[in-house]
Design a protein around this motif. Sequence first.
Motif, PDB file in Angstrom:
ATOM      1  N   SER A   1       0.830  -1.202   0.000  1.00 53.07           N
ATOM      2  CA  SER A   1       0.000   0.000   0.000  1.00 53.07           C
ATOM      3  C   SER A   1       0.865   1.253   0.000  1.00 53.07           C
ATOM      4  CB  SER A   1      -0.927   0.002   1.222  1.00 53.07           C
ATOM      5  OG  SER A   1      -1.698   1.183   1.267  1.00 53.07           O
ATOM      6  N   GLN A   2       1.927   1.247   0.810  1.00 49.09           N
ATOM      7  CA  GLN A   2       2.840   2.386   0.846  1.00 49.09           C
ATOM      8  C   GLN A   2       3.568   2.556  -0.490  1.00 49.09           C
ATOM      9  OE1 GLN A   2       5.327   1.457   4.209  1.00 49.09           O
ATOM     10  NE2 GLN A   2       3.854   2.201   5.715  1.00 49.09           N
ATOM     11  N   TYR A   3       3.984   1.441  -1.067  1.00 53.55           N
ATOM     12  CA  TYR A   3       4.678   1.499  -2.354  1.00 53.55           C
ATOM     13  C   TYR A   3       3.755   2.020  -3.453  1.00 53.55           C
ATOM     14  CZ  TYR A   3       7.430  -0.040  -6.381  1.00 53.55           C
ATOM     15  OH  TYR A   3       8.138  -0.087  -7.555  1.00 53.55           O
ATOM     16  N   GLN A   4       2.506   1.589  -3.397  1.00 48.41           N
ATOM     17  CA  GLN A   4       1.526   2.059  -4.380  1.00 48.41           C
ATOM     18  C   GLN A   4       1.294   3.556  -4.233  1.00 48.41           C
ATOM     19  OE1 GLN A   4      -2.121  -0.173  -4.447  1.00 48.41           O
ATOM     20  NE2 GLN A   4      -3.187   1.325  -5.699  1.00 48.41           N
ATOM     21  N   ASP A   5       1.233   4.035  -3.003  1.00 47.02           N
ATOM     22  CA  ASP A   5       1.048   5.477  -2.770  1.00 47.02           C
ATOM     23  C   ASP A   5       2.219   6.278  -3.329  1.00 47.02           C
ATOM     24  OD1 ASP A   5      -1.324   4.953  -1.504  1.00 47.02           O
ATOM     25  OD2 ASP A   5      -0.476   4.993   0.521  1.00 47.02           O
ATOM     26  N   VAL A   6       3.442   5.737  -3.188  1.00 45.60           N
ATOM     27  CA  VAL A   6       4.622   6.429  -3.726  1.00 45.60           C
ATOM     28  C   VAL A   6       4.539   6.520  -5.248  1.00 45.60           C
ATOM     29  CG1 VAL A   6       7.119   6.274  -4.040  1.00 45.60           C
ATOM     30  CG2 VAL A   6       6.113   5.796  -1.805  1.00 45.60           C
ATOM     31  N   LEU A   7       4.159   5.402  -5.891  1.00 51.33           N
ATOM     32  CA  LEU A   7       4.034   5.406  -7.346  1.00 51.33           C
ATOM     33  C   LEU A   7       2.939   6.365  -7.806  1.00 51.33           C
ATOM     34  CD1 LEU A   7       4.395   1.598  -8.211  1.00 51.33           C
ATOM     35  CD2 LEU A   7       6.073   3.402  -8.547  1.00 51.33           C
ATOM     36  N   MET A   8       1.833   6.368  -7.078  1.00 48.04           N
ATOM     37  CA  MET A   8       0.725   7.262  -7.428  1.00 48.04           C
ATOM     38  C   MET A   8       1.160   8.715  -7.307  1.00 48.04           C
ATOM     39  SD  MET A   8      -2.135   5.364  -8.016  1.00 48.04           S
ATOM     40  CE  MET A   8      -3.579   6.177  -7.398  1.00 48.04           C
ATOM     41  N   SER A   9       1.916   9.019  -6.275  1.00 52.60           N
ATOM     42  CA  SER A   9       2.399  10.394  -6.081  1.00 52.60           C
ATOM     43  C   SER A   9       3.338  10.792  -7.206  1.00 52.60           C
ATOM     44  CB  SER A   9       3.120  10.510  -4.733  1.00 52.60           C
ATOM     45  OG  SER A   9       2.258  10.199  -3.672  1.00 52.60           O
ATOM     46  N   TYR A  10       4.180   9.844  -7.634  1.00 54.03           N
ATOM     47  CA  TYR A  10       5.122  10.125  -8.727  1.00 54.03           C
ATOM     48  C   TYR A  10       4.377  10.473 -10.014  1.00 54.03           C
ATOM     49  CZ  TYR A  10       8.495   9.235 -12.447  1.00 54.03           C
ATOM     50  OH  TYR A  10       9.273   9.341 -13.568  1.00 54.03           O
ATOM     51  N   PHE A  11       3.376   9.646 -10.370  1.00 60.11           N
ATOM     52  CA  PHE A  11       2.606   9.910 -11.583  1.00 60.11           C
ATOM     53  C   PHE A  11       1.794  11.198 -11.459  1.00 60.11           C
ATOM     54  CE2 PHE A  11       3.297   5.350 -12.390  1.00 60.11           C
ATOM     55  CZ  PHE A  11       3.637   5.394 -13.730  1.00 60.11           C
ATOM     56  N   GLN A  12       1.315  11.477 -10.242  1.00 60.58           N
ATOM     57  CA  GLN A  12       0.515  12.679 -10.034  1.00 60.58           C
ATOM     58  C   GLN A  12       1.378  13.933 -10.187  1.00 60.58           C
ATOM     59  OE1 GLN A  12      -1.524  12.706  -6.281  1.00 60.58           O
ATOM     60  NE2 GLN A  12      -3.106  14.107  -7.009  1.00 60.58           N
ATOM     61  N   MET A  13       2.608  13.874  -9.669  1.00 56.91           N
ATOM     62  CA  MET A  13       3.512  15.014  -9.785  1.00 56.91           C
ATOM     63  C   MET A  13       3.934  15.249 -11.238  1.00 56.91           C
ATOM     64  SD  MET A  13       5.951  14.410  -6.452  1.00 56.91           S
ATOM     65  CE  MET A  13       7.094  15.699  -6.991  1.00 56.91           C
ATOM     66  N   SER A  14       4.047  14.163 -11.998  1.00 58.76           N
ATOM     67  CA  SER A  14       4.434  14.312 -13.403  1.00 58.76           C
ATOM     68  C   SER A  14       3.261  14.658 -14.299  1.00 58.76           C
ATOM     69  CB  SER A  14       5.097  13.020 -13.898  1.00 58.76           C
ATOM     70  OG  SER A  14       4.179  11.937 -13.820  1.00 58.76           O
ATOM     71  N   GLY A  15       2.051  14.637 -13.712  1.00 62.40           N
ATOM     72  CA  GLY A  15       0.860  14.989 -14.479  1.00 62.40           C
ATOM     73  C   GLY A  15       0.376  13.903 -15.405  1.00 62.40           C
ATOM     74  N   ASN A  16       0.834  12.673 -15.195  1.00 59.47           N
ATOM     75  CA  ASN A  16       0.447  11.571 -16.078  1.00 59.47           C
ATOM     76  C   ASN A  16      -0.539  10.607 -15.436  1.00 59.47           C
ATOM     77  OD1 ASN A  16       2.199  12.460 -18.129  1.00 59.47           O
ATOM     78  ND2 ASN A  16       3.947  11.450 -17.127  1.00 59.47           N
ATOM     79  N   LEU A  17      -1.048  10.946 -14.259  1.00 59.35           N
ATOM     80  CA  LEU A  17      -1.952  10.043 -13.549  1.00 59.35           C
ATOM     81  C   LEU A  17      -3.330  10.062 -14.183  1.00 59.35           C
ATOM     82  CD1 LEU A  17      -2.313   8.109 -11.179  1.00 59.35           C
ATOM     83  CD2 LEU A  17      -2.999  10.070  -9.786  1.00 59.35           C
ATOM     84  N   THR A  18      -3.743   8.913 -14.682  1.00 58.74           N
ATOM     85  CA  THR A  18      -5.076   8.767 -15.256  1.00 58.74           C
ATOM     86  C   THR A  18      -5.788   7.618 -14.553  1.00 58.74           C
ATOM     87  OG1 THR A  18      -4.295   7.198 -16.945  1.00 58.74           O
ATOM     88  CG2 THR A  18      -4.253   9.565 -17.504  1.00 58.74           C
ATOM     89  N   THR A  19      -7.059   7.481 -14.818  1.00 60.36           N
ATOM     90  CA  THR A  19      -7.834   6.401 -14.199  1.00 60.36           C
ATOM     91  C   THR A  19      -7.300   5.040 -14.624  1.00 60.36           C
ATOM     92  OG1 THR A  19      -9.800   7.811 -14.268  1.00 60.36           O
ATOM     93  CG2 THR A  19     -10.150   5.459 -13.890  1.00 60.36           C
ATOM     94  N   GLU A  20      -6.892   4.939 -15.919  1.00 59.17           N
ATOM     95  CA  GLU A  20      -6.367   3.668 -16.425  1.00 59.17           C
ATOM     96  C   GLU A  20      -5.058   3.297 -15.723  1.00 59.17           C
ATOM     97  OE1 GLU A  20      -7.334   6.188 -18.248  1.00 59.17           O
ATOM     98  OE2 GLU A  20      -9.168   5.394 -19.192  1.00 59.17           O
ATOM     99  N   ILE A  21      -4.157   4.275 -15.551  1.00 56.72           N
ATOM    100  CA  ILE A  21      -2.879   4.016 -14.878  1.00 56.72           C
ATOM    101  C   ILE A  21      -3.112   3.647 -13.421  1.00 56.72           C
ATOM    102  CG2 ILE A  21      -0.736   5.085 -14.071  1.00 56.72           C
ATOM    103  CD1 ILE A  21      -0.629   6.669 -16.629  1.00 56.72           C
ATOM    104  N   GLU A  22      -4.026   4.353 -12.775  1.00 53.48           N
ATOM    105  CA  GLU A  22      -4.332   4.068 -11.364  1.00 53.48           C
ATOM    106  C   GLU A  22      -4.859   2.655 -11.194  1.00 53.48           C
ATOM    107  OE1 GLU A  22      -7.001   5.978  -7.705  1.00 53.48           O
ATOM    108  OE2 GLU A  22      -6.872   6.990  -9.662  1.00 53.48           O
ATOM    109  N   GLU A  23      -5.754   2.234 -12.102  1.00 53.81           N
ATOM    110  CA  GLU A  23      -6.310   0.883 -12.025  1.00 53.81           C
ATOM    111  C   GLU A  23      -5.240  -0.166 -12.336  1.00 53.81           C
ATOM    112  OE1 GLU A  23      -9.093  -2.158 -11.510  1.00 53.81           O
ATOM    113  OE2 GLU A  23      -9.087  -0.038 -10.926  1.00 53.81           O
ATOM    114  N   ALA A  24      -4.372   0.138 -13.315  1.00 54.25           N
ATOM    115  CA  ALA A  24      -3.301  -0.797 -13.671  1.00 54.25           C
ATOM    116  C   ALA A  24      -2.326  -0.986 -12.508  1.00 54.25           C
ATOM    117  CB  ALA A  24      -2.557  -0.292 -14.912  1.00 54.25           C
ATOM    118  N   LEU A  25      -2.003   0.101 -11.815  1.00 52.84           N
ATOM    119  CA  LEU A  25      -1.114   0.011 -10.658  1.00 52.84           C
ATOM    120  C   LEU A  25      -1.744  -0.821  -9.548  1.00 52.84           C
ATOM    121  CD1 LEU A  25       0.320   3.648 -10.400  1.00 52.84           C
ATOM    122  CD2 LEU A  25       1.574   1.571 -10.999  1.00 52.84           C
ATOM    123  N   ARG A  26      -3.024  -0.587  -9.325  1.00 52.07           N
ATOM    124  CA  ARG A  26      -3.718  -1.322  -8.263  1.00 52.07           C
ATOM    125  C   ARG A  26      -3.728  -2.813  -8.552  1.00 52.07           C
ATOM    126  NH1 ARG A  26      -8.394  -3.556  -7.243  1.00 52.07           N
ATOM    127  NH2 ARG A  26      -9.168  -3.070  -9.330  1.00 52.07           N
TER     128      ARG A  26
END
Length: 312
Positions: A142-167
Amino acid sequence: MFKLDWEVKNLSFKVDIKATIIATLALVLSVVVMNFAPYLVIIILPFITIPGTILWYRSKPSFFVTVVVTLCATVLFNNMFLLTAMTLMVFMSVFIGQLLLERTSKERILYLVTSFMSILTIGSVLILQITGNIPLTSKLFSQYQDVLMSYFQMSGNLTTEIEEALRVSMEILQVSIPGYIILWVFVLVLVNLLVTFPILRKFKVATPVFRPLFMWQINRSVAFVFVITVLVSLFVSKENVVMYGIVTNLQFVLEWVIFIQALSLFHLYVKVKKLPIIVGVLIFVMAFIFKPFAYLFGLMDIWFNLKQRIKK
């Protein structure tokens, strides 16, 4: 009282003092080194079963004395991970020593010790998690997933598809952890047998040798269990976490067993056809690249004994 005194004296008589002292010093020294230089664990672990295996093979009273002293010394370092590792290595020494006494083949020792040690290792991890010595796997991922999500969010590339794929990726990786533990244990046991058996022979411990790979033959029941596991996996959803984890890890382990059978088949083909070494290496490399096809050949060999057809 006389009987009890006689048993104690008889036990003392059976203890090989010299061997016990040497084995104890070797194990305690290993504990000290691993405690102050943890990075050397990967080098020490494959050899650490040698004293215990020799003592179990020759003198069980000496073995028990050595184990008690070693584990007591390990407790003094107040290192739960080190104590767990040493306890597991003690059990591994017992398994190997007993199978050597029973004159078991080296391949059977590899499979049986891997099975026993995998169960003990996974159980130890669960106990360490329950007692709070290591964090829960779900919390780590869960912590690792949050770090990855934060990275994509900071780069502006976080989408629903990426979030679901990471999960989904994190869920699959999490339930596969036991399978990777079993694979690690298999590699550890294999390396242990390869490096320690020549040493054990120098101490006059009778050890078998690995038969050539082309002579390895997996029991047909493995293929039967694998087919059932694959069929069950088709009807198990990820929401059923426990069953999904069991099926996924069992399939992961069985795939490696069947892959070994495929390599055994390819090795026989190379030998019978007297192909150049470079061709054999290429076949093995292709087997690793195209694993699904290798699984198919492995299953066919287990079910229909393709090796007999090749020999003919």
